[in-house]
Scaffold this motif. Structure first.
Motif, mmCIF file in Angstrom:
data_model
loop_
_atom_site.group_PDB
_atom_site.id
_atom_site.type_symbol
_atom_site.label_atom_id
_atom_site.label_comp_id
_atom_site.label_asym_id
_atom_site.label_seq_id
_atom_site.Cartn_x
_atom_site.Cartn_y
_atom_site.Cartn_z
ATOM 1 N N HIS A 1 -20.389 5.196 13.074
ATOM 2 C CA HIS A 1 -20.853 6.457 12.504
ATOM 3 C C HIS A 1 -20.489 7.647 13.400
ATOM 4 O O HIS A 1 -19.978 8.651 12.922
ATOM 5 N N SER A 2 -20.749 7.522 14.689
ATOM 6 C CA SER A 2 -20.436 8.618 15.605
ATOM 7 C C SER A 2 -19.703 8.130 16.845
ATOM 8 O O SER A 2 -19.526 8.876 17.795
ATOM 9 N N SER A 3 -19.278 6.876 16.825
ATOM 10 C CA SER A 3 -18.599 6.345 18.002
ATOM 11 C C SER A 3 -17.353 5.547 17.615
ATOM 12 O O SER A 3 -17.251 5.009 16.514
ATOM 13 N N LEU A 4 -16.451 5.498 18.567
ATOM 14 C CA LEU A 4 -15.249 4.685 18.471
ATOM 15 C C LEU A 4 -15.452 3.559 19.478
ATOM 16 O O LEU A 4 -15.503 3.804 20.689
ATOM 17 N N LEU A 5 -15.637 2.357 18.975
ATOM 18 C CA LEU A 5 -15.935 1.208 19.820
ATOM 19 C C LEU A 5 -14.635 0.518 20.208
ATOM 20 O O LEU A 5 -13.876 0.082 19.344
ATOM 21 N N LEU A 6 -14.397 0.429 21.506
ATOM 22 C CA LEU A 6 -13.207 -0.236 22.035
ATOM 23 C C LEU A 6 -13.671 -1.474 22.777
ATOM 24 O O LEU A 6 -14.369 -1.385 23.789
ATOM 25 N N GLN A 7 -13.308 -2.621 22.261
ATOM 26 C CA GLN A 7 -13.679 -3.891 22.881
ATOM 27 C C GLN A 7 -12.487 -4.404 23.676
ATOM 28 O O GLN A 7 -11.388 -4.556 23.127
ATOM 29 N N VAL A 8 -12.700 -4.627 24.969
ATOM 30 C CA VAL A 8 -11.635 -5.110 25.859
ATOM 31 C C VAL A 8 -12.190 -6.204 26.757
ATOM 32 O O VAL A 8 -13.401 -6.352 26.904
ATOM 33 N N ARG A 9 -11.288 -6.942 27.377
ATOM 34 C CA ARG A 9 -11.702 -7.966 28.333
ATOM 35 C C ARG A 9 -12.124 -7.299 29.645
ATOM 36 O O ARG A 9 -11.593 -6.235 30.000
ATOM 37 N N PRO A 10 -13.044 -7.903 30.366
ATOM 38 C CA PRO A 10 -13.426 -7.349 31.670
ATOM 39 C C PRO A 10 -12.192 -7.200 32.562
ATOM 40 O O PRO A 10 -11.297 -8.045 32.547
ATOM 41 N N GLY A 11 -12.138 -6.126 33.307
ATOM 42 C CA GLY A 11 -11.005 -5.876 34.194
ATOM 43 C C GLY A 11 -9.822 -5.206 33.522
ATOM 44 O O GLY A 11 -8.793 -4.986 34.159
ATOM 45 N N CYS A 12 -9.947 -4.897 32.253
ATOM 46 C CA CYS A 12 -8.855 -4.246 31.522
ATOM 47 C C CYS A 12 -8.581 -2.869 32.130
ATOM 48 O O CYS A 12 -9.483 -2.046 32.280
ATOM 49 N N GLU A 13 -7.344 -2.617 32.493
ATOM 50 C CA GLU A 13 -6.942 -1.355 33.117
ATOM 51 C C GLU A 13 -6.942 -0.229 32.089
ATOM 52 O O GLU A 13 -6.784 -0.455 30.889
ATOM 53 N N ALA A 14 -7.064 0.995 32.576
ATOM 54 C CA ALA A 14 -7.085 2.181 31.713
ATOM 55 C C ALA A 14 -5.810 2.290 30.880
ATOM 56 O O ALA A 14 -5.864 2.645 29.699
ATOM 57 N N ALA A 15 -4.658 1.981 31.469
ATOM 58 C CA ALA A 15 -3.392 2.074 30.729
ATOM 59 C C ALA A 15 -3.377 1.096 29.556
ATOM 60 O O ALA A 15 -2.900 1.426 28.468
ATOM 61 N N ARG A 16 -3.911 -0.090 29.766
ATOM 62 C CA ARG A 16 -3.968 -1.090 28.692
ATOM 63 C C ARG A 16 -4.936 -0.647 27.598
ATOM 64 O O ARG A 16 -4.671 -0.830 26.416
ATOM 65 N N ARG A 17 -6.070 -0.060 27.992
ATOM 66 C CA ARG A 17 -7.011 0.454 26.992
ATOM 67 C C ARG A 17 -6.332 1.514 26.132
ATOM 68 O O ARG A 17 -6.511 1.549 24.915
ATOM 69 N N GLN A 18 -5.528 2.369 26.765
ATOM 70 C CA GLN A 18 -4.822 3.405 26.015
ATOM 71 C C GLN A 18 -3.805 2.787 25.060
ATOM 72 O O GLN A 18 -3.652 3.244 23.929
ATOM 73 N N GLU A 19 -3.118 1.740 25.483
ATOM 74 C CA GLU A 19 -2.169 1.043 24.602
ATOM 75 C C GLU A 19 -2.873 0.484 23.367
ATOM 76 O O GLU A 19 -2.339 0.552 22.256
ATOM 77 N N ILE A 20 -4.050 -0.083 23.578
ATOM 78 C CA ILE A 20 -4.820 -0.654 22.459
ATOM 79 C C ILE A 20 -5.210 0.453 21.484
ATOM 80 O O ILE A 20 -5.062 0.300 20.266
ATOM 81 N N LEU A 21 -5.685 1.575 22.000
ATOM 82 C CA LEU A 21 -6.046 2.702 21.134
ATOM 83 C C LEU A 21 -4.826 3.257 20.412
ATOM 84 O O LEU A 21 -4.889 3.559 19.218
ATOM 85 N N ASP A 22 -3.701 3.386 21.127
ATOM 86 C CA ASP A 22 -2.476 3.899 20.498
ATOM 87 C C ASP A 22 -2.033 3.006 19.340
ATOM 88 O O ASP A 22 -1.641 3.503 18.279
ATOM 89 N N ALA A 23 -2.095 1.707 19.527
ATOM 90 C CA ALA A 23 -1.718 0.767 18.460
ATOM 91 C C ALA A 23 -2.672 0.907 17.270
ATOM 92 O O ALA A 23 -2.240 0.856 16.109
ATOM 93 N N TRP A 24 -3.947 1.110 17.541
ATOM 94 C CA TRP A 24 -4.929 1.284 16.472
ATOM 95 C C TRP A 24 -4.644 2.564 15.686
ATOM 96 O O TRP A 24 -4.673 2.561 14.451
ATOM 97 N N TYR A 25 -4.348 3.658 16.392
ATOM 98 C CA TYR A 25 -4.001 4.912 15.704
ATOM 99 C C TYR A 25 -2.731 4.731 14.856
ATOM 100 O O TYR A 25 -2.655 5.212 13.729
ATOM 101 N N ARG A 26 -1.745 4.027 15.380
ATOM 102 C CA ARG A 26 -0.510 3.773 14.628
ATOM 103 C C ARG A 26 -0.842 3.020 13.336
ATOM 104 O O ARG A 26 -0.340 3.355 12.259
ATOM 105 N N ASP A 27 -1.717 2.029 13.433
ATOM 106 C CA ASP A 27 -2.116 1.270 12.245
ATOM 107 C C ASP A 27 -2.861 2.148 11.239
ATOM 108 O O ASP A 27 -2.713 1.962 10.029
ATOM 109 N N GLN A 28 -3.655 3.089 11.729
ATOM 110 C CA GLN A 28 -4.367 3.997 10.830
ATOM 111 C C GLN A 28 -3.375 4.799 9.983
ATOM 112 O O GLN A 28 -3.555 4.954 8.771
ATOM 113 N N VAL A 29 -2.317 5.307 10.619
ATOM 114 C CA VAL A 29 -1.307 6.069 9.878
ATOM 115 C C VAL A 29 -0.571 5.144 8.915
ATOM 116 O O VAL A 29 -0.384 5.482 7.743
ATOM 117 N N ARG A 30 -0.177 3.977 9.392
ATOM 118 C CA ARG A 30 0.540 3.020 8.525
ATOM 119 C C ARG A 30 -0.268 2.648 7.286
ATOM 120 O O ARG A 30 0.295 2.456 6.213
#
Length: 182
Positions: free
Chosen positions: A49-78
């Protein structure tokens, strides 16, 4: 950006002061608070409702989290594009041969009139839906008129009379996430 909460916001934001920052992201023109959940399962992104929930494995680096979000945004457009193509291709009288969705640094979209290929910026999923629609119409119109001349503007007026207002909104709204510090 440093913000000081007002008295009424102070109690509401106590839990965020403990962590120091709140990161928000835009999805279809609305701002959502990013919540990172660490679990030993596959990465996932879910819109609440008011949050974007990002589920990652413990120890996931910031760059990897950004990759996951970028792929999700790409899928939204697709996922959003087929409905727009179904609507606009018959109205404009053209057909896109192939659609690519990718991160683009300087453009919202591009068109190769010779091949019929359109490229759409992944970040369009961060803007209101009418912005994606405007870009799809804009790029499809380039299949009729490759340049931004008077004919192109006239065609755009016929297809999407309020296109200039949407273009201005597209370029005015923020794209990247924001870090809010309390």
């Amino acid at each position: 950006m440093k913000l000081s909460p007002t008295r009424t916001e102070g109690a509401k934001n106590d839990r965020h002061r403990q962590t120091g920052t709140r990161e928000s992201h835009y999805v279809w023109g609305k701002r959502y608070l990013l919540k990172v959940v660490k679990k030993e399962t596959a990465p996932a992104v879910e819109l609440g409702h008011s949050s974007l929930l990002l589920q990652v494995r413990p120890g996931c680096e910031a760059a990897r989290r950004q990759e996951i979000l970028d792929a999700w945004y790409r899928d939204q457009v697709r996922q959003a594009v087929p409905v727009l193509l179904e609507k606009w291709q018959p109205l404009i009288g053209v057909r896109a041969e192939k659609i690519f969705v990718q991160r683009m640094r300087t453009r919202w979209g591009s068109c190769n009139p010779a091949s019929g290929h359109l490229r759409l910026n992944t970040d369009l999923a961060k803007k209101p839906p009418e912005c994606l629609e405007y870009i799809v119409v804009h790029e499809l119109t380039h299949l009729l008129e490759p340049t931004h001349n008077a004919r192109f503007a006239s065609l755009m007026e016929g297809f999407l009379p309020h296109w200039r207002q949407v273009r201005d909104e597209l370029n005015r709204l923020p794209v990247r996430h924001e870090d809010w510090t309390y």
